[in-house]
Scaffold this active site. Structure first.
Site, PDB file in Angstrom:
ATOM      1  N   THR A  37      34.606  35.104  31.630  1.00  0.00           N
ATOM      2  CA  THR A  37      34.658  35.470  31.087  1.00  0.00           C
ATOM      3  C   THR A  37      35.121  34.708  29.807  1.00  0.00           C
ATOM      4  O   THR A  37      35.727  33.811  29.869  1.00  0.00           O
ATOM      5  CB  THR A  37      35.172  37.309  30.715  1.00  0.00           C
ATOM      6  OG1 THR A  37      36.711  36.500  31.030  1.00  0.00           O
ATOM      7  CG2 THR A  37      34.268  37.633  31.940  1.00  0.00           C
ATOM      8  N   GLY A  63      43.575  41.101  35.939  1.00  0.00           N
ATOM      9  CA  GLY A  63      44.594  41.682  36.149  1.00  0.00           C
ATOM     10  C   GLY A  63      43.672  43.602  35.875  1.00  0.00           C
ATOM     11  O   GLY A  63      42.906  43.139  35.816  1.00  0.00           O
ATOM     12  N   ASP A  64      44.568  43.747  35.601  1.00  0.00           N
ATOM     13  CA  ASP A  64      44.077  45.075  35.540  1.00  0.00           C
ATOM     14  C   ASP A  64      43.030  46.337  34.134  1.00  0.00           C
ATOM     15  O   ASP A  64      41.870  46.725  34.839  1.00  0.00           O
ATOM     16  CB  ASP A  64      45.095  46.884  35.224  1.00  0.00           C
ATOM     17  CG  ASP A  64      46.625  46.410  36.348  1.00  0.00           C
ATOM     18  OD1 ASP A  64      45.498  47.140  37.423  1.00  0.00           O
ATOM     19  OD2 ASP A  64      47.558  46.959  36.330  1.00  0.00           O
ATOM     20  N   ASN A  68      39.809  47.713  34.616  1.00  0.00           N
ATOM     21  CA  ASN A  68      39.107  48.455  34.047  1.00  0.00           C
ATOM     22  C   ASN A  68      37.442  47.740  33.297  1.00  0.00           C
ATOM     23  O   ASN A  68      37.137  48.670  33.097  1.00  0.00           O
ATOM     24  CB  ASN A  68      40.681  48.557  32.599  1.00  0.00           C
ATOM     25  CG  ASN A  68      39.630  49.444  31.978  1.00  0.00           C
ATOM     26  OD1 ASN A  68      39.273  49.278  30.711  1.00  0.00           O
ATOM     27  ND2 ASN A  68      39.971  50.772  31.753  1.00  0.00           N
ATOM     28  N   THR A  92      49.520  40.155  35.781  1.00  0.00           N
ATOM     29  CA  THR A  92      50.817  40.524  35.013  1.00  0.00           C
ATOM     30  C   THR A  92      51.652  41.106  36.310  1.00  0.00           C
ATOM     31  O   THR A  92      52.449  41.242  36.665  1.00  0.00           O
ATOM     32  CB  THR A  92      51.160  40.440  33.957  1.00  0.00           C
ATOM     33  OG1 THR A  92      50.531  39.714  33.009  1.00  0.00           O
ATOM     34  CG2 THR A  92      52.838  40.325  33.345  1.00  0.00           C
ATOM     35  N   GLU A 270      44.919  49.919  28.352  1.00  0.00           N
ATOM     36  CA  GLU A 270      43.792  49.292  26.813  1.00  0.00           C
ATOM     37  C   GLU A 270      44.056  50.927  25.693  1.00  0.00           C
ATOM     38  O   GLU A 270      43.884  52.220  25.911  1.00  0.00           O
ATOM     39  CB  GLU A 270      42.128  49.362  27.349  1.00  0.00           C
ATOM     40  CG  GLU A 270      42.183  48.200  28.353  1.00  0.00           C
ATOM     41  CD  GLU A 270      42.745  47.094  27.939  1.00  0.00           C
ATOM     42  OE1 GLU A 270      42.510  46.927  26.416  1.00  0.00           O
ATOM     43  OE2 GLU A 270      43.249  46.447  28.536  1.00  0.00           O
TER      44      GLU A 270
END
Length: 298
Positions: A37, A63-64, A68, A92, A270
């Protein structure tokens, strides 16, 4: 043979350990393709391409936030068109991966991602957006990074639920209506946590008993209080219940928020802003590779 495709966060794609692990997996005979990406919109395109190409399992390295993005992309596909999902935690915090005991080393995480078994798990839709881990509302969404370390140490896991509580004492709370299947409540809140999984904010325990395949969210809402109420608030955080005076905890498969003033919210970290939000659990709508001993599985 099952077809695999790794989707790498562009910031992590050059990580030597990741490259070595992927090459080693290929040498073992695993047909592992790689895509990278560059910006957030790429995840949607790459997940759609994987589905169209007949890829059976995608491995998201990041990561998260990357996780998501992948869940939101998979949500746009019909259920039968969704590839299985695995994660190689390289962020992180990696709160979702940590809560579910996904290995922390790249090689071990990749081994699980390729050879592990899938489990049907939940995620949550908030209007047209999704989250798989935790949504935080109110002051918890605004000033998480400003929580004093002394306060975190003092409150332990409850610090994230009550992020910036010292500052929050000087803020006006958010007024609105929360509705669940058991009824509605109108009043003020300081912070709220809507949890599919257990950890957020870099390992802070938000919902110690949450399960990701039970069809419910674990919801905690903190009502306004005065400084002299703080000991009781801390006690209610440690022992949450539905009829708490300041801290209300419940399980529900949907929840609606209607606030005259836009309620600050983040979904898996987010930002998202809306006055009216309907949270709805998508029960066992995602096939995800997880360790069989994940404590978040029922």
């Amino acid at each position: 043979m099952k077809r695999f495709r790794a989707i790498l966060n562009g910031k992590k794609a050059g990580e030597p350990a990741l490259r070595e692990a992927i090459f080693a997996m290929r040498e073992q005979g695993t047909p592992l393709e790689v895509r990278v990406t560059w910006e957030s919109a790429d995840m949607l395109r790459l997940v759609e391409e994987a589905s169209q190409d007949g890829i059976e399992r995608i491995l998201v390295a990041g990561g998260d936030g990357s996780l998501n993005e992948a869940v939101n992309a998979l949500d746009t596909l019909a259920h039968e068109q969704r590839p299985e999902l695995a994660v190689i935690p390289m962020g992180t915090a990696n709160d979702f991966a940590t809560a579910n005991r996904i290995p922390t080393t790249i090689a071990a995480a990749l081994e699980l991602a390729i050879h592990g078994q899938t489990h049907q798990i939940d995620y949550v839709k908030a209007n047209n957006r999704c989250f798989i881990n935790v949504a935080a509302a109110g002051f918890g969404a605004e000033i998480t990074a400003e929580t004093p370390i002394e306060l975190k140490n003092f409150l332990g896991g409850g610090a994230y639920t009550l992020t910036g509580i010292v500052k929050a004492l000087g803020f006006r709370p958010y007024e609105g209506t929360l509705s669940v299947s058991k009824g509605s409540w109108t009043g003020d809140i300081l912070v709220g946590a809507f949890c599919n999984s257990r950890l957020a904010g870099g390992g802070q325990e938000m919902a110690p008993y949450a399960l990701i395949n039970d069809g419910d969210m674990d919801v905690t809402v903190v009502r306004p209080f005065l400084p002299h109420d703080l000991p009781q608030v801390i006690e209610e955080i440690k022992n949450p219940k539905e009829d708490g005076e300041f801290v209300v905890h419940l399980k529900t498969n949907w929840l609606e928020i209607d606030f005259p003033k836009t309620l600050p919210l983040n979904l898996d970290g987010e930002p998202y802003h809306s006055q009216k939000i309907r949270f709805e659990v998508q029960h066992q709508a995602l096939a995800m590779v997880l360790p069989d001993d994940s404590p978040c599985l029922r």
